[in-house]
Write a protein that holds these residues in place. Structure first.
Motif, PDB file in Angstrom:
ATOM      1  N   GLY A  99      -2.297  45.067  -0.229  1.00 35.63           N
ATOM      2  CA  GLY A  99      -1.217  45.011  -1.208  1.00 35.63           C
ATOM      3  C   GLY A  99       0.034  45.770  -0.826  1.00 35.63           C
ATOM      4  O   GLY A  99       1.013  45.777  -1.585  1.00 35.63           O
ATOM      5  N   SER A 100       0.040  46.427   0.355  1.00 32.25           N
ATOM      6  CA  SER A 100       1.199  47.190   0.813  1.00 32.25           C
ATOM      7  C   SER A 100       1.926  46.411   1.911  1.00 32.25           C
ATOM      8  O   SER A 100       1.278  45.849   2.806  1.00 32.25           O
ATOM      9  N   ARG A 102       4.179  46.943  -1.574  1.00 34.88           N
ATOM     10  CA  ARG A 102       4.156  46.305  -2.885  1.00 34.88           C
ATOM     11  C   ARG A 102       5.546  45.752  -3.184  1.00 34.88           C
ATOM     12  O   ARG A 102       6.287  46.232  -4.039  1.00 34.88           O
ATOM     13  N   GLU A 165      -4.363  34.061  -6.465  1.00 36.18           N
ATOM     14  CA  GLU A 165      -3.683  34.517  -7.675  1.00 36.18           C
ATOM     15  C   GLU A 165      -4.558  34.315  -8.907  1.00 36.18           C
ATOM     16  O   GLU A 165      -4.560  35.142  -9.828  1.00 36.18           O
ATOM     17  N   ASN A 171       0.050  39.335  -8.222  1.00 36.73           N
ATOM     18  CA  ASN A 171       0.476  40.593  -7.615  1.00 36.73           C
ATOM     19  C   ASN A 171       0.358  40.450  -6.104  1.00 36.73           C
ATOM     20  O   ASN A 171      -0.228  39.474  -5.612  1.00 36.73           O
ATOM     21  N   PRO A 172       0.916  41.374  -5.312  1.00 41.24           N
ATOM     22  CA  PRO A 172       0.885  41.206  -3.855  1.00 41.24           C
ATOM     23  C   PRO A 172      -0.505  40.994  -3.287  1.00 41.24           C
ATOM     24  O   PRO A 172      -0.680  40.157  -2.390  1.00 41.24           O
ATOM     25  N   PHE A 173      -1.516  41.714  -3.768  1.00 41.22           N
ATOM     26  CA  PHE A 173      -2.861  41.503  -3.244  1.00 41.22           C
ATOM     27  C   PHE A 173      -3.342  40.095  -3.585  1.00 41.22           C
ATOM     28  O   PHE A 173      -3.943  39.420  -2.744  1.00 41.22           O
ATOM     29  N   ARG A 176      -1.603  37.398  -1.472  1.00 43.93           N
ATOM     30  CA  ARG A 176      -1.886  37.481  -0.030  1.00 43.93           C
ATOM     31  C   ARG A 176      -3.366  37.291   0.299  1.00 43.93           C
ATOM     32  O   ARG A 176      -3.737  37.217   1.477  1.00 43.93           O
TER      33      ARG A 176
END
Length: 596
Positions: A99-100, A102, A165, A171-173, A176
């Motif tokens: 998630g980084s 973010r 999702e 969210n980013p995690f 991705r």
């Protein structure tokens, strides 16, 4: 021509045969041998049709302390244990802190939001201008409306992103997750494909390791873009065709007669007339290649290249089996089923990927054909001495309105792609891709000391740079030359298959050098670069029949090269993950001005 034999009469068959001057290879072959050319192999036909896997060797496991029985069992399982271990390491590396940063980085401003819209409406809606900031706020806000928006890529890849999702949130995690999963699974595919292609578990695992430590593949696995999804389906289709090749040739070998000495003999009747039957792996390849084209259109080049390659493999198999007219046999018996298994299946897959757009009424151009007369496209071209020629147009109103609307949508998208010449800071020419001339910066920040994890008094830099591991790519340039040499002069079909994968992903971009294109498009052929490099490293180590000194020197040289590539990945790791590093350390990693 090459050497010819005849047994038309008993007298000639019984008489001892004296070599004639015509038995020698032709002049062009004798000249090419100066460059390493090797003629057609003379091994047993069964071996030529299906090269056997080497017997598993338990000595390594025995040296590690395993008992004889366990060592033999582990050796038999190594074909899966090795690839799974490499994949596990690649997965940990890819998913760690996924998630980084973010942030919504680079083209994540498009595809994750389109994916979420597909979940809600079945088509791409419209997002507010400040939607990115709202998504990352506390609490997050989703500023999406059902008003359709114009998108220029098919929906398949976005549907896959939407799965992450749906499971983990917007969210980013979450957005991705699926690219990270497919990037990890692609390492497993390369290990298994390399093992089957090179008939070596060690070289297959090495190809997987190389893919796992390639910076471009790593960054694309941790970013919600479409190109890695294209790569995954292309790789899966290639693997399916390899399995189909082995199984088809094994079927031919089983049908050939066996001579009194126990060797399989070529037979013209079998080679020319045998029907190769049901081929589910080629159907699976058509499905996978259709999914690649349903993600981005550059998958179509792989569909065309791999379908042709598969037919050429059939022709080579029939020739090896003794076919007198292999081209004619393939044309009459294999070409049409191959077209149906690949092109027709891929086309059906592409249409199915638009099912959300078809089943709903809100998508862009969804009702374009309603109330319109259905005329065929206006096609014109120029001929010498005749000027512009316009083909007659005919009525297509009998086609469903959704199909005519979809066709119009595709023509508009094609016009957009071919006419995209808007300058971009990070665009690059394909001539510079293999040497990593202009990588793409997805994200950059320069936090001050004491902020965002920065501990350096001079300040820090955080960047996500889509840059292949330099030593890997530069070594792969030499590996491509080796592969081409081996294909042209050693007649090695494996080298030809690798070259085909690189060519299908790389050469078409030279047709669009005026278009706005980027280095990260090259991720689709990165697995084939890794296979080429693994093949060259195998040659550096040396063949099994080489003496111990030659193998030792080769193994040391190959080991040094692999360790340097791994070190190079570790050195650039902060630039692949957005870790804060002192600004001077960031500048040290900018080896060329074009990387800034």
């Amino acid at each position: 021509m090459g050497r010819v034999t005849s047994d038309t009469t008993a007298t000639h068959a019984a008489a001892p045969r004296t070599p004639e001057p015509t038995d020698r290879p032709p002049v062009w072959q004798r000249r090419l041998r100066r460059f390493g050319y090797a003629g057609r192999p003379t091994a047993d036909v069964r071996t030529r049709l299906v090269a056997p896997f080497p017997e598993p060797d338990g000595r390594v496991w025995a040296l590690l302390g395993a008992g004889p029985h366990l060592a033999r069992r582990l050796a038999r399982w190594s074909g899966w244990l090795g690839p799974l271990l490499v994949t596990l390491c690649a997965g940990v590396l890819t998913f760690w802190n996924l998630g980084s940063p973010r942030k919504v980085i680079f083209d994540e401003t498009y595809y994750p939001k389109d994916a979420w819209s597909l979940l809600q409406y079945g088509y791409e809606g419209t997002w507010a201008k400040n939607a990115n900031d709202a998504l990352l706020a506390h609490p997050p806000q989703i500023l999406l409306s059902p008003e359709h928006s114009y998108v220029v890529h098919p929906p398949m890849g976005k549907w896959l992103i939407a799965l992450g999702e749906w499971a983990f949130g917007m969210n980013p995690f979450g957005w991705r997750f699926m690219t990270a999963l497919l990037g990890t699974l692609s390492v497993l595919l390369v290990c298994r494909i390399g093992r089957r292609l090179l008939r070596s578990t060690a070289l297959g695992c090495l190809a997987g390791v190389l893919l796992a430590v390639d910076g471009l593949h790593f960054v694309m696995s941790r970013t919600a873009l479409l190109d890695l999804i294209v790569m995954f389906w292309v790789l899966a289709g290639f693997g399916c065709l390899l399995v189909d090749r082995d199984r088809t040739r094994a079927r031919l070998a089983a049908a050939l007669p066996t001579g009194p000495e126990g060797l399989v003999r070529p037979d013209g009747e079998v080679g020319d007339r045998l029907r190769l039957g049901w081929r589910p792996w080629r159907l699976a390849a058509g499905l996978c290649l259709g999914l690649s084209a349903a993600t981005k259109w550059n998958g179509l080049y792989f569909l065309a290249a791999f379908a042709l390659m598969s037919v050429l493999w059939d022709m080579g198999a029939r020739r090896t089996a003794g076919a007198r007219h292999p081209f004619r046999s393939v044309l009459w018996r294999d070409a049409l089923p191959a077209f149906g298994s690949t092109v027709v299946v891929a086309l059906g897959t592409y249409l199915a990927s638009w099912s959300g757009w078809i089943a709903t009424k809100g998508g862009y151009y969804r009702d374009w054909a309603v109330g319109r007369k259905g005329l065929s496209p206006d096609i014109s071209f120029s001929l010498p001495f005749a000027g512009d020629v316009h083909l007659p147009r005919f009525d297509l109103t009998w086609l469903p309105e959704w199909l005519r609307s979809l066709w119009h949508y595709q023509t508009e998208v094609y016009a957009f792609h071919t006419g995209l010449t808007t300058p971009h800071t990070y665009q690059s020419n394909p001539w510079s891709w293999l040497v990593l001339g202009r990588p793409v910066s997805y994200f950059y920040e320069d936090p001050k000391a004491g902020h965002d994890g920065c501990t350096a008094a001079e300040g820090c830099a955080r960047e996500v740079l889509a840059l292949g591991t330099p030593l890997l790519w530069w070594a792969a340039c030499f590996a491509l030359l080796y592969v081409l040499w081996r294909w042209l002069f050693r007649r090695d079909w494996r080298a030809g298959a690798i070259a085909c994968g690189v060519a299908a992903g790389y050469l078409p971009w030279f047709l669009y050098q005026e278009r706005t294109i980027f280095l990260f498009y090259a991720v689709v052929f990165v697995p084939f670069l890794c296979l080429a490099l693994a093949m060259m490293i195998g040659a550096i180590i040396g063949p099994p029949r080489a003496d111990e000194r030659r193998r030792t020197i080769g193994a040391v040289g190959a080991g040094v090269l692999v360790l340097l590539i791994v070190w190079n990945f570790v050195y650039f790791y902060p630039l692949y993950t957005g870790l804060p590093i002192p600004r001077s350390a960031w500048q040290n990693r900018m080896w060329f001005d074009s990387w800034v």
